[in-house]
Design an enzyme around this catalytic site. Structure first.
Site, PDB file in Angstrom:
ATOM      1  N   ASP A 482     -10.082   3.137  28.781  1.00  0.00           N
ATOM      2  CA  ASP A 482      -9.937   2.100  27.761  1.00  0.00           C
ATOM      3  C   ASP A 482      -8.544   2.262  27.124  1.00  0.00           C
ATOM      4  O   ASP A 482      -7.843   3.242  27.393  1.00  0.00           O
ATOM      5  CB  ASP A 482     -11.040   2.323  26.717  1.00  0.00           C
ATOM      6  CG  ASP A 482     -11.243   1.114  25.815  1.00  0.00           C
ATOM      7  OD1 ASP A 482     -10.604   0.078  26.040  1.00  0.00           O
ATOM      8  OD2 ASP A 482     -12.068   1.230  24.881  1.00  0.00           O
ATOM      9  N   GLU A 485      -3.323  -0.285  27.421  1.00  0.00           N
ATOM     10  CA  GLU A 485      -2.285  -1.343  27.416  1.00  0.00           C
ATOM     11  C   GLU A 485      -0.874  -0.789  27.277  1.00  0.00           C
ATOM     12  O   GLU A 485       0.036  -1.402  27.856  1.00  0.00           O
ATOM     13  CB  GLU A 485      -2.584  -2.346  26.298  1.00  0.00           C
ATOM     14  CG  GLU A 485      -3.853  -3.128  26.517  1.00  0.00           C
ATOM     15  CD  GLU A 485      -5.129  -2.312  26.300  1.00  0.00           C
ATOM     16  OE1 GLU A 485      -5.069  -1.346  25.508  1.00  0.00           O
ATOM     17  OE2 GLU A 485      -6.154  -2.617  26.916  1.00  0.00           O
ATOM     18  N   ASP A 563     -12.982  -6.682  24.474  1.00  0.00           N
ATOM     19  CA  ASP A 563     -13.870  -6.765  23.320  1.00  0.00           C
ATOM     20  C   ASP A 563     -14.197  -8.207  22.954  1.00  0.00           C
ATOM     21  O   ASP A 563     -13.642  -8.778  22.014  1.00  0.00           O
ATOM     22  CB  ASP A 563     -13.239  -6.029  22.141  1.00  0.00           C
ATOM     23  CG  ASP A 563     -13.001  -4.557  22.478  1.00  0.00           C
ATOM     24  OD1 ASP A 563     -13.575  -4.083  23.479  1.00  0.00           O
ATOM     25  OD2 ASP A 563     -12.244  -3.890  21.752  1.00  0.00           O
TER      26      ASP A 563
END
Ligand SMILES: *[C@@H]1O[C@H](CO)[C@@H](O)[C@H](O)[C@H]1NC(C)=O
Length: 898
Positions: A482, A485, A563
């Site tokens: 997760d 980015e 999300d």
């Protein structure tokens, strides 16, 4: 009444709160970004010419010098023709100043070798015309532009509007405009040591009305114009960001970027791919007879691939030659995944796992989010909550189930944490502009970030996943990446400073969009390494879920759409989001079932599962602050509906796994927009309310509450069957009654689907089960299909340890033969499994019915019967029971009218 009103108020408040929680002002718009605004607002002007006499044509490669007239600056243009269905257009500075190029390990190795010679058709003082295969290319000299056509049909124009711009490296001048050398935004100053180096690219798709692609964003399938009303007055952005509570209808870019766009019209699909990992903006403007686009990247070079294969499958398989195909996933990972932030402790895990069994709902994987660790030190356990992780995983594994733990790229700055101290000592972290370890804020607080753009760092990272290194792990444990980015809570736009430095002194500005795929790669290499230690002969296919992605991520593992929220609009937008990913080479993807933020009610939950079973990656997940929502917590009726849905997923797995085989060999998507399957029907080019799962299943999700009937479009040119009743349904738009029990799903005539119908607790428990074939006939009474089988877990299939059968129904004869694919080694595996039922849909009426002649030996009557074991109340099918047909061998069954 009062109560009802305040309740309604609360609900409305809740939703509008969510809708405004996307903090738009935390993210930059084009106008707030120097390189974007100065290029977006560029005036048309013929600034780039081909230097007369500079053209050199050498078999498959044309080179020429481009002159930027405003600056008297030379650039090198290279156009290459490749035999895998594409042309590559490169522009870089002359002489080479070392501008950033995406490293070759992001793509497939060796893709550039196969070339197709250009044939010179004509040459004048103003243009040269070349052809290669069915592609024709006209290069105009003044101003420079390139027109490409395929089979005589105009496909693409490069710089026909003169918006091409290439900012070359230059010394700093006193009078340089603001933003050239330094830019400050919301308290963050970007030092921009190299100055302006943006590129603007002008691509026009002549005769097209629809373009698709450039994920990731929550928006329509057919991309809307960006010159409209807010929020569609902003260009689409490609810059991987952790966007908190994203909106369901917005051009803003989310966690991943694939700079690939497809344009489709009747008779032609064309694709473009700009290999560039810097921040990018894309404007789309639809005219009456074309779609015009302008692409602006902050740095790097122009490296444009134009896919000229002509059809969507051809474009995708050409793209796959460059960026790769989907790694064949482990079979377990196509089952249902149960996740929550957080399953609290071992007791909780045991109860949730037991809940699936006591409610007879199948599932394969239980997930642990960040709270399982010791203070967000990944690869460790909170020993008070998870004192015996090995025993916990082995207990799950005893019922054929796996576990996934989360591992994120930020590393807690704590010298007592072995990952931190080893990485710090070895110099494995990303550096700030001053050259010391970058320190940013994330879940554990002060953190440093592994510089996974370095091959050596990835190699070290991979070693952390072996069983002796990752304490408390077993071979049943897989990984979730997760925040890659990368997410930096206190950084500009919640990510890293662009003047941070990576391996090779590369600025973060240049490779930002690669951070996610490199981290994902390193982790997947780790699981591969572990697998090769556990099973040296066959290995273990890695399973690593990622949030960030780039072109090539498909070779590494699946992604999910991040999300989302427990809202109907998020359920709805998940379809165009996943279709877009499939059209850009990343089909193994899914949206969180139920929605991450907020609390879904029973109806939303039901509809989400009914759609979710078709997501290539199928996981339920929920935020820390939401109510518990395991599938049995919404009352017995809802539990029964969710059970039926999830069992339906397990029934479909042989079909889905076979689709993944084709994704692996040819780059084909799993979920497909209707136009992909019916490319000549213009009415379907923008349809996103329904979709195809492979070639054989049409799904119409229900994406609003209280629906009792919906309009369904069943494309003409095919025969359709209701997948629940088996009843033939005419091809046209129709209103379909629906109940809460199911969503409309149809089989497309002409297909044979392999299924496994016995309800089981997991994929492992299905392994020895016999198959059902559903034979859905087309207008000619024909159908084809195939079944791919291997061990579901190792790399042995690459040595031919697999079984792939083709089924054909023609002239009332159903047969099974070995599947052969050019360039793919043929399968050598045999399995003892049989086919226990064959269901025929659409046999012509026969007064006295039919019998089946199996081999030369015996005749068995076809009986009217249920289409599936799961829906025994319907009787529109003719069923051949217990034919005992071997899956591994050739056979023929003849259907004879009595
Ligand atoms: C298919 O998947 C395997 C396993 O993930 C991978 O190694 C391979 O490169 C993929 N592509 C092809 C064409 O086999």
């Amino acid at each position: 009444m009062r109560a009802a009103i305040s309740c309604l108020l609360l609900v409305t408040l809740g939703i509008s709160q969510l809708a405004t929680a996307f903090k738009e002002n935390e993210f930059k718009k084009c106008a707030q970004t120097s390189f974007c605004s100065r290029n977006r607002n560029m005036q048309q002007g013929a600034n780039f010419d081909i230097v007369p006499g500079s053209i050199v044509l050498n078999t498959a490669t044309l080179t020429a010098t481009l002159l930027n007239k405003g600056f008297d600056k030379h650039l090198q243009l290279t156009v290459t023709s490749h035999s895998d269905g594409f042309i590559r257009v490169l522009v870089d500075e002359l002489p080479d100043v070392g501008r950033y190029q995406v490293p070759s390990d992001v793509l497939v190795s060796g893709w550039e070798t196969k070339k197709l010679a250009f044939k010179e058709e004509s040459r004048t003082s103003s243009a040269i015309t070349l052809s290669g295969g069915e592609t024709k290319l006209v290069l105009n000299f003044q101003p420079f532009s390139l027109a490409i056509s395929v089979k005589g049909v105009p496909a693409l124009q490069i710089n026909s509007r003169n918006l091409f711009n290439f900012e070359h490296r230059r010394p700093k001048q006193e009078n340089d405009p603001a933003g050239f050398w330094e830019e400050t935004w919301m308290g963050h100053t970007d030092s921009k040591p190299k100055g302006p180096e943006a590129i603007s690219l002008d691509l026009v798709f002549p005769g097209f009305q629809h373009v698709y692609g450039i994920p990731e964003r929550a928006t329509s399938l057919s991309l809307r114009s960006t010159n409209g009303a807010a929020p569609y007055g902003e260009p689409y952005r490609l810059y991987n960001l952790d966007v908190f509570e994203y909106l369901d209808d917005h051009p803003f870019g989310l966690y991943g970027s694939i700079p690939v766009m497809l344009a489709h019209k009747k008779g032609l699909t064309v694709g473009v791919f700009w290999l560039n990992a810097a921040e990018m903006f894309v404007d789309v403007v639809k005219g009456r007879s074309e779609v015009g686009t302008q692409w602006i990247a902050e740095s790097g070079i122009l490296d444009l691939f134009v896919f000229t294969g002509g059809s969507a499958p051809a474009v995708l398989s050409s793209y796959a030659r460059v960026a790769g195909t989907t790694a064949l996933p482990q079979l377990f990972s196509l089952g249902y995944h149960q996740c929550r932030w957080n399953y609290k402790d071992e007791e909780d895990v045991k109860e949730v796992d037991g809940g699936f069994d006591s409610h007879e709902i199948p599932y394969d994987v239980l997930w642990l989010d960040i709270e399982h660790t010791n203070g967000k030190r990944y690869l460790t356990w909170d020993s008070s909550l998870f004192p015996s992780p090995v025993a916990m995983q082995e207990d799950l594994a005893s019922r054929g189930r796996q576990m996934v733990t989360i591992v994120d790229p930020h590393v807690k700055r704590d010298s007592g944490y072995y990952i931190f101290s080893e990485a710090e000592k070895a110099g494995h972290f990303v550096k700030n502009k001053h050259g010391s370890d970058f320190d940013g804020w994330c879940w554990p607080g002060s953190s440093s970030y592994l510089d996974v753009t370095s091959p050596a760092v990835r190699e070290w990272w991979a070693q952390q996943f072996t069983l002796d290194k990752y304490q408390g792990s077993t071979k049943h444990l897989y990984i979730w990446n997760d925040m890659n980015e990368p997410s930096v809570f206190n950084g500009p736009e919640i990510t890293m400073q662009k003047d941070n430095l990576h391996y090779g002194n590369v600025e973060h500005r240049d490779n930002h969009n690669l951070y996610g795929i490199y981290y994902h790669m390193g982790t997947a290499e780790g699981l591969k390494l572990r697998g090769s230690q556990v099973d040296p002969e066959n290995g273990d296919r890695p399973f690593v879920l990622s949030r960030a992605f780039f072109s090539g991520t498909q070779r590494v593992g699946p992604i999910w759409t991040g999300d989302n929220a427990a809202q109907w609009s998020h359920l709805k937008v998940s379809v165009p989001m996943l279709l877009t990913l499939g059209l850009t080479g990343l089909p193994y993807s899914g949206a969180d079932v139920g929605g991450f933020f907020g609390n879904p009610d029973a109806e939303l939950m039901t509809r989400w599962y009914q759609l979710g079973i078709y997501y290539p990656f199928f996981r339920g997940h929920a935020h820390l602050e939401t109510q518990r929502r395991e599938p049995w917590l919404f009352g017995p009726e809802t539990t029964a509906r969710i059970r039926t849905a999830i069992r339906g997923r397990y029934t479909l797995l042989p079909y889905i796994y076979t689709l993944f085989r084709f994704a692996n060999t040819s780059g084909l998507p799993i979920l497909r927009p209707l136009w992909y399957e019916f490319p000549e029907n213009e009415d379907l080019f923008a349809v996103e309310e329904e979709f195809m799962a492979g070639p054989a299943i049409l799904v119409k999700p229900i994406v609003a509450p209280g629906v009792s009937s919906v309009d369904v479009t069943l494309p003409v040119g095919a025969r359709w069957y209701d997948a629940l009743s088996g009843a033939a349904v005419p091809a046209r738009s129709r209103s379909q009654r629906v109940t809460l029990d199911s969503i409309p799903v149809y089989y497309r005539g002409g297909n044979i689907l392999p299924l496994r119908e016995r309800p089981r607790r997991s994929t492992a428990a299905q392994l020895a089960d016999p198959y059902t074939l559903v034979v859905a006939l087309d207008d000619k009474g024909e159908a084809t299909g195939s079944l791919y089988v291997d061990d579901g877990r190792s790399f042995a299939f690459q040595r031919g340890q697999y079984l792939h059968r083709d089924f054909t129904m023609k002239s009332l004869k159903l047969s099974s033969s070995k599947h052969v694919e050019p360039g793919v080694p043929s399968g050598a595996l045999t399995v003892p499994t049989t086919i226990e039922r064959v269901v025929f849909l659409g046999l012509p009426a026969s007064k006295r019915g039919y019998k089946a002649l199996i081999g030369a030996k015996h005749a068995v009557p076809l009986e009217p019967g249920p289409l599936t074991m799961l829906a025994p109340q319907y009787e529109n099918a003719l069923v051949l029971r217990k034919p005992g047909l071997p899956v591994s061998h050739d056979w023929e069954v003849e259907i004879v009218a009595l």
